[in-house]
Design an enzyme around this catalytic site. Structure first.
Site, PDB file in Angstrom:
ATOM      1  CB  VAL A 181      -0.924  -0.060   1.253  1.00  0.00           C
ATOM      2  CG1 VAL A 181      -1.336   1.313   1.698  1.00  0.00           C
ATOM      3  CG2 VAL A 181      -2.143  -0.936   0.976  1.00  0.00           C
ATOM      4  CG  ASP A 182       0.891   3.941  -3.203  1.00  0.00           C
ATOM      5  OD1 ASP A 182      -0.280   4.258  -2.914  1.00  0.00           O
ATOM      6  OD2 ASP A 182       1.256   3.710  -4.364  1.00  0.00           O
ATOM      7  CB  THR A 183      -2.527   6.236  -0.456  1.00  0.00           C
ATOM      8  OG1 THR A 183      -1.714   6.630  -1.565  1.00  0.00           O
ATOM      9  CG2 THR A 183      -3.305   7.428   0.069  1.00  0.00           C
TER      10      THR A 183
END
Lengths: 313, 313
Positions: free
Chosen positions: A19-21
């Protein structure tokens, strides 16, 4: 038996990799009333240090984004207004995206936050706190005037709800051709007040001791107009669509973190995000695991700072 | 094409022969605001002279039966409180018939009429106009207290609706085990005020210029409690069952006369009465004959005094 897992070192590591956000609900996740929840500041710092994008998504329309940024600041957390998505802002963006004619007015049943966001977006908004003390004398032989140029009524939580406001909004929606009926959200009860700082807050009592919320005012307007509103807050996908466009990210690389099953977790799931439920707000573990519940987050944990504890363990 | 017939000398004569009780709605049938509709007095006298029993059934809960009798008196019509069935009285009778424990309290969101009927029936009722100016400070660190002995919340039209009342009622229903949620009625808009004395009242504008009604307050409570109320007013059959018992009459020998399809006419039809729609209130002929309408009275006419004109013609 559902697929919801308690957060562990192992699945957290995998979540952070994939996940990046992170989208965070605020009430019950970041703060409760005016108090920061333990370990929030360190957790957010940690996620930023890992390069994660943070977005704060709240259904509470009483404040504008700038007012929320100030609240974060007072609580010792640095957040820019651009990272905040309140349902007050969502209402303004909805009108913006759907090319609401700027010569039309917007009547507000709700708080200052909605008025501020609408005005920042260039709209001519009125109502809200200014109509708090207006009354309607049912016995007087008056004709109740309303502005025919109102093209939208925005309804959110309103601590000063009264007959005048309900009547005014109802007339606009019933009489002005094409007048939009927009709800910031439909949460039945909220926990933006301090009185839910109640001993043993992770218990059922927290829910019923909370204040009534926008769902109550929205339902009142549905009752008198016999129309259904356009909902712009969670769990509607409007806010998510807007977020995706703005940040140009993919839903599968986002994780929604919230304390409510029917708004936060549903919102994340509707969009195809990963979802993490925290028990620091209005959902108890027994409510989560009750057979009547059919909303199952991917993971759950007691509070967001568990992330740090798990990785340090 | 539906079976609804315009009232004629012929079908009226047959109706008068076959019916011994007339149930009249009040707002839009007997009066509009504070003005008697033309010819009402003579029509009621005529029906009484023919030996017909008259009953006045109103969903407007602002007044008690005694207050309605006074209104009739001021308008020059002699009616006894026993002939009046208001939804305020129905709420009290509901609690009476279902053996509501008199040691439990009743919280009222609505007008004086409900409080008066509840007290006359021996119940300990509070709220209503006395809570008109109470406020809730969402920012203050208070715990919102409510009375644990409240066993029923009665909701009707409330010109002084506010956040405090909605919050109080919500807490009682959500927290007090077994607390009843009773609605006097669910009409979306009403026409008890004077401002609907609007030129060309038999037009669509009459509907939207009317004031918001109990349906709005009831919907608000549904939104915050996420429960459905027990409705005691029209079109619920509770009031009719009560009437039938009290007057010992048969439904087939009754005719319900009203100006609203979704309350009055439906109420009559639900009970198996004959039904007569008058166009002197909030329903237009075009609304009656619109293909989207699926509630068809047996007969319709412009106002009740047409009965006299038809028989004299």
């Amino acid at each position: 038996m559902n697929s919801c897992q308690v957060l562990s070192r192992e699945n957290l590591t995998h979540l952070l990799d994939s996940v990046d956000t992170f989208l965070f609900d605020c009430d019950g996740v970041i703060w409760k009333g005016d108090n920061l929840i333990d370990g929030v500041s360190e957790t957010l710092d940690f996620l930023r240090s890992k390069g994660k994008k943070l977005v704060f998504v709240t259904n509470n329309s009483l404040k504008s984004r700038a007012q929320y940024a100030l609240k974060f600041h007072f609580l010792g957390i640095s957040v820019s207004p651009d990272e905040i998505f309140s349902s007050s802002f969502a209402a303004a963006m909805y009108l913006k995206l759907y090319n609401f004619p700027p010569q039309n007015k917007v009547y507000v049943i709700g708080g200052d936050g909605i008025l501020e966001e609408l005005r920042l977006a260039g709209f001519n908004a009125f109502g809200g706190p200014a109509d708090a003390n207006k009354t309607v004398d049912l016995k007087q032989n008056i004709f109740f005037e309303h502005d025919k140029s109102v093209g939208a009524v925005v309804v959110g939580i309103d601590p000063n709800i009264n007959y005048y406001k309900l009547q005014y909004g109802t007339l606009c929606i019933r009489e002005n051709p094409g007048c939009l009926f927009i709800a910031t959200n439909r949460d039945a009860v909220g926990h933006m007040t301090a009185w839910q700082e109640w001993p043993g807050s992770i218990s059922d009592s927290i829910i019923s001791h909370s204040g009534i919320s926008a769902g109550c005012m929205v339902a009142a307007m549905c009752g008198s107009t016999q129309k259904e509103p356009i909902v712009v807050g969670k769990p509607s996908t409007f806010m998510m669509d807007f977020l995706l466009q703005k940040f140009n990210v993919s839903c599968s690389k986002m994780c929604m973190v919230g304390d409510r099953l029917d708004t936060d977790i549903l919102f994340g799931q509707n969009a195809g995000c990963k979802t993490l439920l925290v028990l620091s707000g209005c959902t108890t573990q027994s409510a989560l695991q009750d057979p009547s519940n059919n909303i199952h987050p991917d993971f759950y944990t007691s509070k967001i700072s568990d992330m740090l504890d798990l990785l340090e363990a």
